[in-house]
Design an enzyme around this catalytic site. Structure first.
Site, PDB file in Angstrom:
ATOM      1  N   HIS A  12      16.893   9.518 -33.314  1.00  0.00           N
ATOM      2  CA  HIS A  12      17.620   9.993 -32.136  1.00  0.00           C
ATOM      3  C   HIS A  12      19.039  10.280 -32.601  1.00  0.00           C
ATOM      4  O   HIS A  12      19.753   9.358 -33.006  1.00  0.00           O
ATOM      5  CB  HIS A  12      17.634   8.938 -31.030  1.00  0.00           C
ATOM      6  CG  HIS A  12      16.379   8.912 -30.216  1.00  0.00           C
ATOM      7  ND1 HIS A  12      16.090   7.907 -29.337  1.00  0.00           N
ATOM      8  CD2 HIS A  12      15.352   9.800 -30.141  1.00  0.00           C
ATOM      9  CE1 HIS A  12      14.924   8.168 -28.752  1.00  0.00           C
ATOM     10  NE2 HIS A  12      14.461   9.304 -29.232  1.00  0.00           N
ATOM     11  N   TYR A  19      12.339   3.291 -18.512  1.00  0.00           N
ATOM     12  CA  TYR A  19      13.344   2.235 -18.726  1.00  0.00           C
ATOM     13  C   TYR A  19      13.037   0.984 -17.905  1.00  0.00           C
ATOM     14  O   TYR A  19      13.679  -0.046 -18.067  1.00  0.00           O
ATOM     15  CB  TYR A  19      14.740   2.754 -18.356  1.00  0.00           C
ATOM     16  CG  TYR A  19      15.210   3.858 -19.263  1.00  0.00           C
ATOM     17  CD1 TYR A  19      15.464   3.588 -20.615  1.00  0.00           C
ATOM     18  CD2 TYR A  19      15.388   5.151 -18.814  1.00  0.00           C
ATOM     19  CE1 TYR A  19      15.881   4.592 -21.478  1.00  0.00           C
ATOM     20  CE2 TYR A  19      15.804   6.166 -19.669  1.00  0.00           C
ATOM     21  CZ  TYR A  19      16.047   5.870 -20.992  1.00  0.00           C
ATOM     22  OH  TYR A  19      16.458   6.864 -21.838  1.00  0.00           O
ATOM     23  N   HIS A  57       9.135   9.539 -24.258  1.00  0.00           N
ATOM     24  CA  HIS A  57       9.981   8.338 -24.135  1.00  0.00           C
ATOM     25  C   HIS A  57       9.485   7.550 -22.928  1.00  0.00           C
ATOM     26  O   HIS A  57       9.299   8.099 -21.854  1.00  0.00           O
ATOM     27  CB  HIS A  57      11.443   8.754 -23.949  1.00  0.00           C
ATOM     28  CG  HIS A  57      12.415   7.636 -24.196  1.00  0.00           C
ATOM     29  ND1 HIS A  57      12.441   6.501 -23.429  1.00  0.00           N
ATOM     30  CD2 HIS A  57      13.370   7.477 -25.131  1.00  0.00           C
ATOM     31  CE1 HIS A  57      13.390   5.697 -23.889  1.00  0.00           C
ATOM     32  NE2 HIS A  57      13.967   6.257 -24.922  1.00  0.00           N
ATOM     33  N   ASP A  80      26.277   1.471 -25.210  1.00  0.00           N
ATOM     34  CA  ASP A  80      25.250   2.515 -25.306  1.00  0.00           C
ATOM     35  C   ASP A  80      25.712   3.733 -24.525  1.00  0.00           C
ATOM     36  O   ASP A  80      25.276   3.970 -23.412  1.00  0.00           O
ATOM     37  CB  ASP A  80      23.917   1.968 -24.761  1.00  0.00           C
ATOM     38  CG  ASP A  80      22.799   2.986 -24.875  1.00  0.00           C
ATOM     39  OD1 ASP A  80      23.042   4.096 -25.374  1.00  0.00           O
ATOM     40  OD2 ASP A  80      21.675   2.664 -24.445  1.00  0.00           O
TER      41      ASP A  80
HETATM   42 ZN   LIG Z   1      21.133   5.159 -25.593  1.00  0.00          ZN
HETATM   43 ZN   LIG Z   2      17.641   6.952 -28.045  1.00  0.00          ZN
END
Ligand SMILES: [Zn+2]
Ligand SMILES: [Zn+2]
Length: 294
Positions: free
Chosen positions: A225, A78, A75, A238
């Protein structure tokens, strides 16, 4: 109770920490008998990265083989914003994604999963154009061309100026990239639900996937996910919840993990890590998912 996804013929794992070295993440995944895993390949709070050592890379790959972790995805940080109208951040983000690809390639990881950015006021169309321009430049780098690492674009919960909460935006991006097979899409069930796509019932899921197929194409879907949602349908929040304990609930996840279009895909949990029922939360969530499998 079954506690091994391989026996269930499914790819299942969670996001695991690389604290102490990337190869430690494989031990953490193996402790839970996962056969799929997600990691950050570096400290994602910082732009600078520490170079991976040869020893770390070898150990990571050997342990993956030894413990049978078939699927691994990295991943991205961010901090990246590939849709930014600001040149300095946009350039840093491009470099950052190339670095993520280079590290994944070194580790033998097949894909990097990335959030696609926010337009921060310049408008959706302008944001998508910036993102596509960035990805096209990345495509031309030696790092990308000499690797087999694929780029997965993740849907978002929306809110603010984030791109990718509407499936049509993901479709527009892939379209502008000529649907190259080096790209794919990751659906996060929490993000999708918060963006207004129903994952809580079998009928809801069918409608959601029909829309995804129309806007993006089910063939582009490469990763799920698996997260429940604290916020309601369309709340744009989120916030991930434990499987079955959020607003998507058991019925939704039974439908997701058994859906003929989804069941072969890797499922990665990004659920909270605190203790749950006195046990490691990952243990509880993994067991829950495996017991839903028909
Ligand atoms: Zn998230
Ligand atoms: Zn995710």
């Amino acid at each position: 109770m079954v506690n091994n996804p391989t026996e269930l013929d499914m790819l299942l794992g969670a996001h695991v920490s690389i604290a102490g070295g990337v190869d430690n993440a494989v031990d953490r995944a193996a402790d839970f008998e996962m056969n799929a895993m997600q990691i950050f390949s570096h400290n994602v709070r910082s732009w600078s990265t520490r170079e991976l050592t040869g020893e770390e890379i070898d150990k990571f790959q050997e342990k993956r083989k030894e413990f049978g972790i078939e699927y691994a995805v990295a991943h991205t940080s961010y901090l990246l914003n590939l849709a930014s109208p600001k040149d300095d951040l946009w350039k840093k983000s491009k470099k950052g994604l190339v670095e993520e690809i280079r590290r994944a390639d070194l580790l033998g990881i097949q894909a990097v999963n990335t959030h696609i950015g926010a337009h921060t006021g310049s408008g959706m169309e302008s944001g998508i154009n910036r993102l596509v321009a960035a990805l096209k430049e990345i495509e031309s780098t030696d790092v990308f061309q000499n690797s087999e690492v694929n780029i997965l674009l993740e849907n978002t919960a929306g809110g603010g100026t984030k791109l990718g909460s509407d499936f049509s935006e993901l479709g527009d991006v892939l379209d502008a990239l000529n649907y190259s097979n080096r790209y794919g899409v990751c659906i996060d069930t929490c993000h999708g639900f918060a963006a207004g796509y129903d994952f809580a019932t079998e009928t809801g899921l069918e409608e959601t996937l029909e829309e995804f197929d129309h806007e993006v194409g089910l063939d582009e879907l490469k990763l799920i996910h698996l997260n429940d949602s604290v916020g309601d349908l369309g709340s744009r929040k989120d916030r991930h919840a434990h499987i079955g304990r959020g607003k998507i609930g058991d019925e939704g996840f039974v439908a997701v993990v058994n859906n003929p279009n989804l069941r072969e895909l890797p499922f990665i949990l990004e659920t909270p890590k605190e203790k749950l029922d006195g046990k490691e939360a990952d243990r509880v969530n993994l067991d829950k998912v495996m017991n839903m499998r028909e």
